[in-house]
Write a protein that holds these residues in place. Structure first.
Motif, short mmCIF file in Angstrom:
data_model
loop_
_atom_site.label_atom_id
_atom_site.label_comp_id
_atom_site.label_asym_id
_atom_site.label_seq_id
_atom_site.Cartn_x
_atom_site.Cartn_y
_atom_site.Cartn_z
N UNK A 3 0.73 -1.34 0.01
CA UNK A 3 0.05 0.02 0.21
C UNK A 3 0.79 1.29 0.00
N UNK A 4 0.89 2.02 -1.08
CA UNK A 4 1.61 3.30 -1.15
C UNK A 4 0.67 4.55 -1.17
N UNK A 5 0.77 5.21 0.11
CA UNK A 5 0.13 6.73 0.18
C UNK A 5 1.13 7.57 0.91
N UNK A 30 6.72 6.68 0.22
CA UNK A 30 7.72 7.09 -0.84
C UNK A 30 7.55 6.36 -1.93
N UNK A 31 7.29 6.95 -2.98
CA UNK A 31 7.03 6.17 -4.27
C UNK A 31 8.34 5.73 -4.85
N UNK A 36 12.24 -1.12 -5.26
CA UNK A 36 12.96 -2.27 -4.26
C UNK A 36 12.29 -3.14 -3.33
N UNK A 37 11.24 -2.47 -2.72
CA UNK A 37 10.42 -3.22 -1.67
C UNK A 37 9.44 -4.45 -2.57
N UNK A 57 2.28 7.77 -9.10
CA UNK A 57 1.85 6.34 -9.14
C UNK A 57 1.67 5.85 -10.64
N UNK A 58 1.62 6.58 -11.28
CA UNK A 58 1.57 6.14 -12.93
C UNK A 58 2.91 5.80 -13.38
N UNK A 59 4.06 6.49 -12.90
CA UNK A 59 5.27 6.31 -13.32
C UNK A 59 5.67 4.86 -12.67
#
Length: 301
Positions: A3-5, A30-31, A36-37, A57-59
């Motif tokens: 989850x990326x926010x 952090x995008x 790496x994660x 997020x798109x990249x």
């Protein structure tokens, strides 16, 4: 789940909802840390918040698709009160599904679980069969799935929806004026157009969607967890992508378009064949509307 926010309060709120729904959540703010994660934990699904104006997020999605070979479902988390963000993800979001931030935790969990179950079933079928079995599942010309396999997947998704709740949709499409095209350019060129259509569909829809050829020129798609309200945006995205790609005949780019129609469960209920027929009828109805529009434009001239 990854989850990326970047917004801490929103991250904790989404993390709590998904945790209560049974997901093991790895949170990130952090995008630049996503790739790496992702490489280390290999998540089953990734949800990324899409914020204006940078839309990082798109990249990241582009990179994750390369790393995961398209096998990991991806979702954008978007605030429905920000129509520009919603529009950006529809038009330039690489075909990734969109989840409204206002959706409840239980509903989000249902959508994610349905996509994961269908993906696992498709992968299981792919891995279980040899070349002979694959030919039974796939259309020989275009390489997409065939009608019997699509009907089996619709039946499975219907059983899941009836037991656990949640929507799904069935979409039908066909190249506009296909038979006239074949008369003008020949059957071989018509078959090239069908292959081209299958490729564009595969590049535009989500990894979890099932694309099949169901008749000579007609295709159909199973769209798990796709509610009726989200269909107009998807149909627009597919139609735009098809027109922008351009099909070439003898070195010349032809302007081609798709006929599109769709139905959704539970707005429409019935056997898999009935749902498929409903989508095809909606698509053919759009053909009649186009003919009427063309006739009226000629009369107005």
């Amino acid at each position: 789940m990854l989850l990326v926010e970047p917004r801490t309060d929103d991250l904790e709120r989404a993390r709590a909802l998904l945790g209560e729904a049974g997901f093991r959540v790895v949170p990130l703010t952090r995008f630049e840390a996503v790739a790496p994660i992702f490489e280390v934990i290999r998540p089953d699904v990734v949800v990324l918040a899409a914020h204006a104006p940078e839309y990082a997020a798109v990249a990241v999605v582009r990179r994750l698709r390369q790393m995961g070979a398209g096998a990991v479902p991806l979702f954008y988390l978007v605030d429905p009160d920000h129509p520009e963000a919603w529009r950006f993800c529809l038009e330039k979001g690489l075909g990734v599904d969109i989840v409204p931030r206002t959706v409840s935790g239980s509903e989000l969990a249902l959508r994610l679980h349905s996509v994961l179950r269908l993906r696992e079933e498709v992968l299981r079928v792919k891995e279980a069969g040899d070349a002979a079995a694959a030919s039974v599942l796939h259309d020989e010309l275009t390489g997409v799935y065939n009608k019997p396999f699509l009907l089996a997947m619709i039946a499975q998704e219907a059983r899941r929806s009836e037991r656990y709740g949640g929507p799904f949709s069935v979409m039908a499409c066909a190249p506009q004026g296909y038979r006239a095209f074949c008369k003008q350019h020949g059957q071989a060129m018509g078959e090239r157009l069908l292959v081209y259509t299958a490729v564009v569909l595969g590049q535009t829809v989500r990894e979890s969607d099932v694309v099949a050829r169901v008749s000579d020129e007609e295709f159909a798609l199973l769209l798990p967890a796709m509610e009726e309200e989200a269909l107009p945006g998807l149909l627009t995205r597919i139609a735009t992508r098809f027109e922008l790609a351009r099909f070439q005949v003898e070195g010349k780019a032809l302007r081609t378009s798709l006929l599109l129609g769709a139905v959704s469960f539970p707005d429409m209920v019935g056997a898999p064949a009935q749902l498929l027929s409903g989508a095809i009828q909606e698509m053919r109805r759009s053909r009649e509307v186009r003919r009427w529009d063309m006739g009226m434009s000629r009369l107005s001239v």
